[in-house]
Design an enzyme around this catalytic site. Structure first.
Site, PDB file in Angstrom:
ATOM      1  N   HIS A  34       0.845  -1.197   0.000  1.00 38.33           N
ATOM      2  CA  HIS A  34       0.000   0.000   0.000  1.00 38.33           C
ATOM      3  C   HIS A  34       0.886   1.255   0.000  1.00 38.33           C
ATOM      4  O   HIS A  34       1.945   1.264   0.602  1.00 38.33           O
ATOM      5  CB  HIS A  34      -0.934   0.004   1.208  1.00 38.33           C
ATOM      6  CG  HIS A  34      -1.934  -1.113   1.135  1.00 38.33           C
ATOM      7  ND1 HIS A  34      -2.574  -1.623   2.232  1.00 38.33           N
ATOM      8  CD2 HIS A  34      -2.379  -1.816   0.080  1.00 38.33           C
ATOM      9  CE1 HIS A  34      -3.388  -2.593   1.850  1.00 38.33           C
ATOM     10  NE2 HIS A  34      -3.277  -2.730   0.544  1.00 38.33           N
ATOM     11  N   HIS A  58      -4.432  -5.023 -12.397  1.00 38.13           N
ATOM     12  CA  HIS A  58      -4.455  -4.119 -11.236  1.00 38.13           C
ATOM     13  C   HIS A  58      -3.074  -3.625 -10.849  1.00 38.13           C
ATOM     14  O   HIS A  58      -2.947  -2.688 -10.077  1.00 38.13           O
ATOM     15  CB  HIS A  58      -5.131  -4.787 -10.045  1.00 38.13           C
ATOM     16  CG  HIS A  58      -4.236  -5.658  -9.210  1.00 38.13           C
ATOM     17  ND1 HIS A  58      -3.500  -6.692  -9.724  1.00 38.13           N
ATOM     18  CD2 HIS A  58      -3.976  -5.649  -7.875  1.00 38.13           C
ATOM     19  CE1 HIS A  58      -2.835  -7.285  -8.754  1.00 38.13           C
ATOM     20  NE2 HIS A  58      -3.100  -6.672  -7.626  1.00 38.13           N
TER      21      HIS A  58
END
Lengths: 476, 149
Positions: free
Chosen positions: A203, A399
């Site tokens: 992240h 993605h």
């Protein structure tokens, strides 16, 4: 993976013919080089998913597919409730509704460059990240219940961001059908102080420059100009989603025997869509989707506050917010018939083409922005959904780059400080609470994101719009 | 931190990590199931930080119950992950007592200190991937699974 085990249909489409328990074929969208780079487990997992009840058309692997839990990461599979189809907690993953949000700053690289280090420091201070970090608000269970129903709309109502943001968030910022009652108290407790946190691992929050434009007309519709600075946020539903994934994988494993669905692997644990457990999971998963959208909305607010301090004239507008770990009920055409399907996208981004009614009015003519994250040293991309892509894999695309090396191997090869210094040499400022975390996420541990998006475009899944070059990366 | 397999009998109990493309495998080895489970939890801590950096000053107790040994391992690790997440703690010592399919565990650790622990990554969940609890002919217990990070 040996491409000879697959039937080559084109340079970027490979078929695994049904055999054994498989009800449908496996279809891999990737170049030969990317197929070769895939782990053998990807083939096994694509085949296993193809054997689940009620699967429609095929079990798909995107160009960035790699070994996941039950379903491959980069896997897409749609199920029909009428045909006894299933929903799988492993098919969505533990980081429910992990996704990317990109904001346009309206600032040019020349304006940002002199303040880049100060901006990096200010963002690192403002956005909580890393293990054990807590967010700007602590929520009661009652507030959490409201958040799980309202998603990003809840955040806006609480003063985080603008109402206009909602127009360019998937599902207008709030997923319908969320059921907070289907979420355990443990999951709620785990989320209580995590709203507005980035998390850790892959992240990140990145400041990026629009470095290359491939499709000028679509880039213009997305308000993306060469040399403009944008901000991308990659994170998900935090502790709430992790615990919902844990709780429901456990429940599905416990009940799977009662559904008469023999599984080749426990990781594929699932429940019929039309069962009490299936419906409960759907309600809980949608609650986590709303949590993820609320979370990215709060983080975007923190980013805006930070830009306000350093660039008071800048106005950050939301390009788009889209998730890549979901199961969504959608209408798709199958054999000339419109069907309601439950589309699992595990590490795959929804990529709806032009004209789709689910798209915001501003993008309906050109197709949905598909936000693809790279590694912190390479590039990210904005793609656009295409009409052709709707028929390829239920309007889905890639993605991210996908890992090529394990974390263990990455820390064996690189040290965090050396990675930070090397990236600084390439003009990329890294801020992270953990040097070991930086080493585990070293750019060399990822596949070539350029090859991944090229394959996605060649396969007709989505069209390249712009390449984004990282300037600052806040790594959790 | 990454322990390579050597002469197993001479190095028990111990933990190690094994490779998974995107996540991490945790493995504990011991002379009993409980010892192996405790070592697997130590391997879990090592995913986040060097266990040697954890000061064992605060104790937390958990209990879990499962239909078989393998699910008991998953439940045990998920109980540890839950306490890490909700208390903001990291644990350096684990003691377990097992009665039938019920496990009572005590873990001792401290609040995460970012400067000192340099936590690499947050663990989201223990999974059933590569899940195995078994005892070999030499009496060595192995307990392992992949954790999502």
């Amino acid at each position: 993976m040996d491409p000879n085990r697959l039937l080559k249909k084109s340079d970027t489409e490979w078929w695994l013919a049904p055999s054994g328990r498989m009800r449908v074929p496996g279809i891999f969208f990737a170049s030969e080089e990317l197929v070769r780079a895939m782990d053998e487990k990807v083939l096994e997992q694509v085949a296993n998913v193809a054997g689940l009840p009620g699967i429609v058309r095929a079990s798909f692997a995107m160009p960035d597919a790699h070994w996941g839990y039950g379903f491959p990461i980069g896997g897409v599979a749609a199920f029909s409730a009428e045909a006894g189809g299933v929903i799988s907690a492993g098919g969505v993953g533990f980081d429910i509704s992990c996704g990317v949000r990109t904001l346009c700053t309206g600032l040019s690289i020349d304006e940002v460059e002199p303040r880049r280090a100060a901006l990096a420091d200010a963002l690192f201070r403002a956005v909580p990240c890393g293990v054990g970090s807590t967010g700007p608000v602590r929520l009661s269970f009652s507030e959490l219940n409201d958040l799980m129903l309202g998603g990003a709309r809840w955040s806006v109502k609480k003063g985080f961001g603008k109402a206009t943001d909602l127009e360019t968030i998937e599902e207008d910022g709030a997923m319908a059908g969320a059921d907070p009652e289907a979420v355990s108290p443990e999951a709620k407790k785990r989320q209580r102080d995590q709203l507005g946190t980035l998390g850790s691992g892959n992240h990140y929050l990145e400041v990026q420059e629009v470095a290359e434009i491939f499709a000028p007309e679509i880039a213009a519709a997305y308000q993306l100009r060469a040399g403009e600075v944008v901000v991308s946020i990659h994170c998900g539903s935090r502790g709430l989603g992790h615990q919902i994934g844990t709780d429901y994988l456990r429940s599905m494993l416990a009940e799977i025997g009662s559904y008469g669905t023999p599984l080749p692997e426990r990781e594929l644990a699932c429940a019929p869509i039309d069962s009490a457990l299936g419906r409960r999971y759907l309600g809980a998963m949608r609650a986590a989707m709303n949590c993820a959208m609320a979370n990215r909305q709060v983080i975007a607010h923190l980013v805006r506050e930070t830009f306000d301090e350093i660039f008071p004239a800048a106005e950050l507008t939301l390009l788009y917010d889209v998730s890549h770990n979901t199961c969504k009920e959608e209408e798709h055409e199958v054999d000339g018939q419109n069907c309601r399907l439950f589309v699992h996208r595990k590490g795959a981004t929804r990529a709806f083409g032009p004209g789709h009614p689910a798209l915001p009015a501003v993008y309906r003519r050109v197709g949905q922005p598909v936000l693809v994250g790279g590694s912190m040293g390479t590039a990210s991309y904005v793609l656009a959904g295409t009409t052709e892509g709707m028929g390829r894999a239920f309007g889905s695309a890639v993605h991210g780059a996908g890992r090529s090396l394990s974390r263990h191997e990455a820390t064996r090869r690189w040290k965090g400080r050396a990675v930070v210094d090397a990236l600084a040499g390439h003009g990329i400022v890294i801020r992270s609470p953990s040097l070991r975390g930086v080493a585990e996420e070293a750019p060399g541990a990822y596949k070539d994101v350029g090859a991944v998006v090229d394959a996605a475009e060649q396969a007709g899944l989505a069209r390249k719009v712009v390449r984004l070059r990282p300037l600052v990366c806040i790594k959790g | 931190m990454w322990v390579e397999a050597k002469d197993m009998r001479n190095t028990l109990p111990r933990w190690e990590h094994f490779d998974h493309q995107s996540d991490v495998g945790v493995r504990g080895l011991g002379r009993s199931r409980e010892e192996a489970f405790a070592q697997t939890a130590q391997a879990l801590t090592a995913v986040v930080t060097d266990p040697a950096r954890v000061v064992t000053r605060e104790s937390v107790r958990v209990s879990c119950q499962a239909p078989d040994d393998e699910m008991l391992l998953v439940d045990w690790l998920n109980a540890v992950i839950y306490e890490m997440a909700t208390r903001g703690m990291i644990f350096g010592r684990f003691t377990l007592v097992r009665e039938g399919m019920r496990l009572d565990g005590e873990m001792v650790g401290e609040r995460i200190d970012v400067e000192r622990h340099q936590p690499a990554v947050e663990v989201k969940a223990a999974t059933v991937t590569c899940l195995r609890v078994a005892c070999d002919a030499e009496g060595v217990w192995t307990a392992q699974c992949v954790v999502d990070v």
